[in-house]
Design a protein around this motif. Structure first.
Motif, mmCIF file in Angstrom:
data_model
loop_
_atom_site.group_PDB
_atom_site.id
_atom_site.type_symbol
_atom_site.label_atom_id
_atom_site.label_comp_id
_atom_site.label_asym_id
_atom_site.label_seq_id
_atom_site.Cartn_x
_atom_site.Cartn_y
_atom_site.Cartn_z
ATOM 1 N N VAL A 121 38.837 14.799 12.562
ATOM 2 C CA VAL A 121 37.942 13.839 13.449
ATOM 3 C C VAL A 121 38.962 13.204 13.899
ATOM 4 O O VAL A 121 39.923 12.489 13.916
ATOM 5 N N GLY A 122 38.153 13.610 15.543
ATOM 6 C CA GLY A 122 38.732 12.482 16.726
ATOM 7 C C GLY A 122 40.362 13.203 17.072
ATOM 8 O O GLY A 122 41.102 13.124 16.856
ATOM 9 N N ALA A 123 39.505 15.132 16.763
ATOM 10 C CA ALA A 123 41.096 16.375 16.889
ATOM 11 C C ALA A 123 42.027 15.654 17.860
ATOM 12 O O ALA A 123 42.978 16.431 18.346
ATOM 13 N N GLY A 124 41.526 15.437 19.233
ATOM 14 C CA GLY A 124 42.307 15.287 19.785
ATOM 15 C C GLY A 124 42.921 16.517 21.011
ATOM 16 O O GLY A 124 42.504 17.852 21.006
ATOM 17 N N THR A 125 44.090 16.845 20.943
ATOM 18 C CA THR A 125 44.889 17.721 21.623
ATOM 19 C C THR A 125 44.772 18.992 20.389
ATOM 20 O O THR A 125 45.317 20.506 20.914
ATOM 21 N N GLY A 180 40.652 9.459 15.127
ATOM 22 C CA GLY A 180 39.824 8.768 15.963
ATOM 23 C C GLY A 180 38.529 8.716 15.509
ATOM 24 O O GLY A 180 37.351 9.164 14.830
ATOM 25 N N SER A 181 38.052 7.195 15.337
ATOM 26 C CA SER A 181 36.577 7.106 14.853
ATOM 27 C C SER A 181 36.056 6.149 15.809
ATOM 28 O O SER A 181 34.227 6.095 16.296
ATOM 29 N N THR A 182 36.070 6.052 16.751
ATOM 30 C CA THR A 182 34.839 5.134 18.100
ATOM 31 C C THR A 182 34.009 4.085 17.124
ATOM 32 O O THR A 182 32.841 4.400 17.155
ATOM 33 N N ILE A 198 43.637 8.529 7.313
ATOM 34 C CA ILE A 198 43.682 7.559 8.605
ATOM 35 C C ILE A 198 44.637 7.066 9.450
ATOM 36 O O ILE A 198 46.045 6.560 8.139
ATOM 37 N N ASN A 199 45.011 7.340 10.361
ATOM 38 C CA ASN A 199 46.070 7.104 10.939
ATOM 39 C C ASN A 199 45.804 5.918 12.238
ATOM 40 O O ASN A 199 44.129 6.106 12.515
ATOM 41 N N ALA A 200 46.530 4.346 12.118
ATOM 42 C CA ALA A 200 45.710 3.339 12.687
ATOM 43 C C ALA A 200 46.915 2.955 13.616
ATOM 44 O O ALA A 200 47.979 3.326 13.103
#
Length: 191
Positions: free
Chosen positions: A40-44, A108-110, A132-134
């Motif tokens: 979730v929130g894969a980015g690159t 990322g979870s927006t 989860i990375n914060a």
């Protein structure tokens, strides 16, 4: 293939989980050969792509809402010639497939952390794991509170700070990256 160095990825507009944090985050996922990972929130795509190299019989679903980054994500997948990773454009949790999976990484979870974790509870298999990375204290506090409230077990928080050496004339000075909180939790078994 295994671990991939940052310089091997194409990186344009979206942030990327750096290689040391990526190594720890993937280790915390405890991937199995046949794991189904939702990124979730894969980015690159650095987490999902590196994870895909460990999954001989598994798959990755890379969820990303930023249109500007989708091409970079696809370019990175092609660069590593992976056929076990699927890009899904959209916001989580709405864009997450309603299939059974056993691993989730949230980069990322927006603001949708609760809904994403509720999707995880509903669709993931027993004994599934979320990482989860914060980067912010607010995300750390929100995530740990929600994991407890939603009855996750084995909740663990690790704070990681990476320093990189840079040459300054004849000397090497260490420069710190942003501290990252890596939060791990397991789904409560259904009875």
């Amino acid at each position: 293939m295994g671990h991939i160095y940052d310089k091997e990825f194409v990186q344009k507009e979206l942030p990327m989980t750096k290689q040391e944090i990526r190594a720890i985050s993937i280790a915390k996922l405890q991937l199995q050969d046949d794991s189904i990972l939702v990124d979730v929130g894969a980015g690159t795509g650095s987490i999902g792509i590196e994870a895909a190299t460990y999954l001989r019989n598994g798959n990755v679903f890379a969820i990303e809402k930023e249109e500007k980054g989708i091409e970079t994500l696809k370019e990175n997948i092609n660069r590593f010639k992976l056929d076990n990773i699927e890009v899904i454009v959209g916001r989580a949790p709405e864009a997450i497939p309603t299939i059974q999976y056993d691993r989730m990484f949230i980069g990322g979870s927006t603001g949708s952390m609760r809904n994403i974790l509720e999707h995880f509870i509903k669709y993931s298999k027993d004994n599934s794991r979320v990482v989860i990375n914060a980067i912010t204290l607010e995300t750390l506090a929100d995530a740990t509170k929600l994991l407890k409230e939603l009855n996750f077990k084995n909740i663990e928080v690790v704070n990681v700070v990476v320093y990189r050496g840079k040459s300054i004339g004849p000397y090497t000075m260490m420069y710190g990256e942003n501290p990252i909180y890596i939060i791990t939790a397991d789904k409560e078994e259904t009875k």
